[in-house]
Design a protein around this motif. Structure first.
Motif, mmCIF file in Angstrom:
data_model
loop_
_atom_site.group_PDB
_atom_site.id
_atom_site.type_symbol
_atom_site.label_atom_id
_atom_site.label_comp_id
_atom_site.label_asym_id
_atom_site.label_seq_id
_atom_site.Cartn_x
_atom_site.Cartn_y
_atom_site.Cartn_z
ATOM 1 N N LYS A 154 -8.392 4.321 26.377
ATOM 2 C CA LYS A 154 -6.999 5.831 26.157
ATOM 3 C C LYS A 154 -6.959 6.779 26.826
ATOM 4 O O LYS A 154 -6.743 6.079 28.301
ATOM 5 N N PRO A 155 -5.448 6.337 27.350
ATOM 6 C CA PRO A 155 -4.393 6.816 27.919
ATOM 7 C C PRO A 155 -5.197 7.991 28.080
ATOM 8 O O PRO A 155 -5.666 8.851 27.825
ATOM 9 N N ASN A 156 -3.991 8.385 30.453
ATOM 10 C CA ASN A 156 -5.181 9.226 30.779
ATOM 11 C C ASN A 156 -6.161 9.511 30.803
ATOM 12 O O ASN A 156 -7.210 11.106 30.812
ATOM 13 N N SER A 157 -6.928 8.544 30.609
ATOM 14 C CA SER A 157 -8.749 8.391 30.635
ATOM 15 C C SER A 157 -8.904 9.167 32.327
ATOM 16 O O SER A 157 -8.533 8.206 32.848
ATOM 17 N N LYS A 158 -9.793 9.850 32.323
ATOM 18 C CA LYS A 158 -10.627 10.143 33.488
ATOM 19 C C LYS A 158 -10.899 9.180 34.226
ATOM 20 O O LYS A 158 -10.859 9.135 35.219
ATOM 21 N N ASN A 159 -11.412 7.439 33.785
ATOM 22 C CA ASN A 159 -11.696 6.169 34.009
ATOM 23 C C ASN A 159 -11.139 5.735 34.948
ATOM 24 O O ASN A 159 -11.401 5.176 36.093
ATOM 25 N N PHE A 160 -9.883 6.434 34.811
ATOM 26 C CA PHE A 160 -8.309 6.196 35.930
ATOM 27 C C PHE A 160 -8.702 6.581 37.211
ATOM 28 O O PHE A 160 -7.895 6.534 38.103
ATOM 29 N N HIS A 161 -9.011 7.911 36.931
ATOM 30 C CA HIS A 161 -8.953 8.944 38.637
ATOM 31 C C HIS A 161 -10.494 8.634 39.234
ATOM 32 O O HIS A 161 -11.213 8.847 39.736
ATOM 33 N N ASN A 162 -11.247 7.880 38.371
ATOM 34 C CA ASN A 162 -12.605 7.573 39.072
ATOM 35 C C ASN A 162 -12.976 6.040 39.423
ATOM 36 O O ASN A 162 -14.237 5.193 38.780
ATOM 37 N N ILE A 163 -12.086 5.141 39.816
ATOM 38 C CA ILE A 163 -12.204 3.507 40.925
ATOM 39 C C ILE A 163 -12.561 3.248 42.034
ATOM 40 O O ILE A 163 -12.218 4.191 42.757
ATOM 41 N N TYR A 164 -13.981 3.263 41.921
ATOM 42 C CA TYR A 164 -14.012 2.868 43.557
ATOM 43 C C TYR A 164 -14.792 1.480 43.952
ATOM 44 O O TYR A 164 -15.183 0.660 43.172
ATOM 45 N N PRO A 165 -14.185 0.782 45.646
ATOM 46 C CA PRO A 165 -14.989 -0.020 45.401
ATOM 47 C C PRO A 165 -15.994 -0.701 44.992
ATOM 48 O O PRO A 165 -17.480 1.038 45.518
#
Length: 368
Positions: free
Chosen positions: A266-277
């Motif tokens: 999904k475009p603009n999914s919140k997963n794009f903002h929750n990417i961590y090492p």
């Protein structure tokens, strides 16, 4: 001792079996051969012998009525010395072919599931090894049949092993890349295709949905340990993973383009903002309200992972933080438990977290 069987055929089978699988009692190998006596004559009753015969016949009758599964559940009590998959394999191989082993901790006890080559081999191992010590005075085996008929081993590591899978020579036991181990890559992008190299099976080409996702995977996972080895990740000269030609080694290439595990469809999914090492702390979500904390702990235990701490969100009970002992354990836990089915309509979602779980001691120091 002299032992009379019901038929000569049974005696022949027994001699043949133990000729191939020598048995030991009190540390000594038992020699079984034919006697010159056609039958045994007992002049006086022997209660101990009668009880032994009755117990043995009872086991045989139960076996004939309902064949037990080939999977054994093993509990090791008085665990003082280390017990590994290799130790268990060596012990149980004396009674047949050990196909698969999974070890885990449950209720603070060491447990294992061991799949033998047949029900007969499992029964033999159970009868001979139950209540025996692995080492002198410790590591007592308590063996029973499992309800499972087959063990599902996804990965070969120090917690689980499938001995029926052929491996490349050298670099034992992780001399190949398993395409099923890609969920940790999916944290950083949607994996489309995976191709394991034919002549070097610990190498693979992994195609993401776009170059940005591939870049994120490389930045976050390069040199991170997986199953005891650091991953080496670089860009490939290939723009895409080619499908194998008809009749070639197609099993080395897998397609994941329609995978339900994709996080960035999904475009603009919140997963794009929750990417961590990768970190010791995992973020768990999609937990049904009827699943208690104890069940979540059990799931980690059953898969061989020890939770250092777990903390459910106060406002959102469907989410929790789970702290592992190391980043390596955290990566393996994410691979095994992401998309784990918690209920009919809920699958566990696992990702890396930037948060930390304060231990009681840390909280007290912080307050001071």
């Amino acid at each position: 001792a002299l032992l009379e069987m019901k038929t000569q055929e049974s005696a022949s089978k027994m001699i043949e079996y133990y000729g191939q699988h020598p048995a030991t009692i009190r540390g000594r190998t038992i020699i079984i051969q034919y006697s010159n006596h056609p039958e045994l004559k007992t002049e006086q009753p022997n209660a101990a012998a009668d009880n032994a015969v009755s117990s043995a016949n009872g086991l045989v009758t139960a076996y004939e009525q309902e064949e037990p599964p080939p999977v054994l559940r093993v509990i090791v009590e008085n665990l003082i010395a280390p017990v590994t998959i290799e130790v268990l394999h060596k012990i149980f191989s004396r009674f047949g072919t050990v196909q698969k082993i999974v070890i885990f901790s449950k209720n603070n006890t060491f447990q294992a599931l061991i799949q033998m080559g047949s029900s007969t081999e499992a029964l033999t191992a159970k009868l001979i090894l139950n209540d025996q010590n692995i080492y002198n005075g410790c590591c007592t085996l308590r063996i029973d049949f499992s309800k499972l008929n087959n063990l599902n081993v996804k990965f070969n590591n120090d917690k689980s092993r499938d001995f029926t899978v052929a491996r490349a020579p050298g670099d034992y036991p992780f001399a190949y890349f398993d395409p099923n181990m890609t969920p940790h890559l999916g944290v950083y992008g949607d994996v489309q295709r995976v191709k394991v190299m034919y002549n070097k099976k610990d190498n693979a080409l992994i195609q993401f949905a776009d170059a940005t996702q591939a870049q994120q995977a490389m930045q976050n996972l390069n040199n991170v340990k997986l199953l005891g080895k650091p991953m080496k990740i670089t860009f490939s000269k290939h723009s895409q993973v080619a499908m194998p030609k008809e009749g070639s080694e197609s099993g080395l290439t897998k397609i994941f383009s329609n995978s339900p595990l994709h996080r960035f469809k999904k475009p603009n999914s919140k997963n794009f903002h929750n990417i961590y090492p990768p970190s010791e702390v995992l973020h768990l979500s999609n937990i049904p309200l009827e699943v208690p904390e104890e069940r979540v702990r059990e799931i980690f235990d059953e898969h061989g992972f020890r939770l250092v701490a777990i903390k459910f969100f106060l406002k959102e009970k469907k989410m929790a933080l789970a702290q592992m002992e190391s980043i390596e354990e955290s990566v393996e836990a994410l691979i095994k438990l992401h998309n784990f089915q918690l209920s009919a309509n809920h699958h566990l979602r696992v990702s890396f977290s930037k948060s930390v779980i304060q231990q009681p001691q840390q909280q007290q120091q912080h307050q001071q």
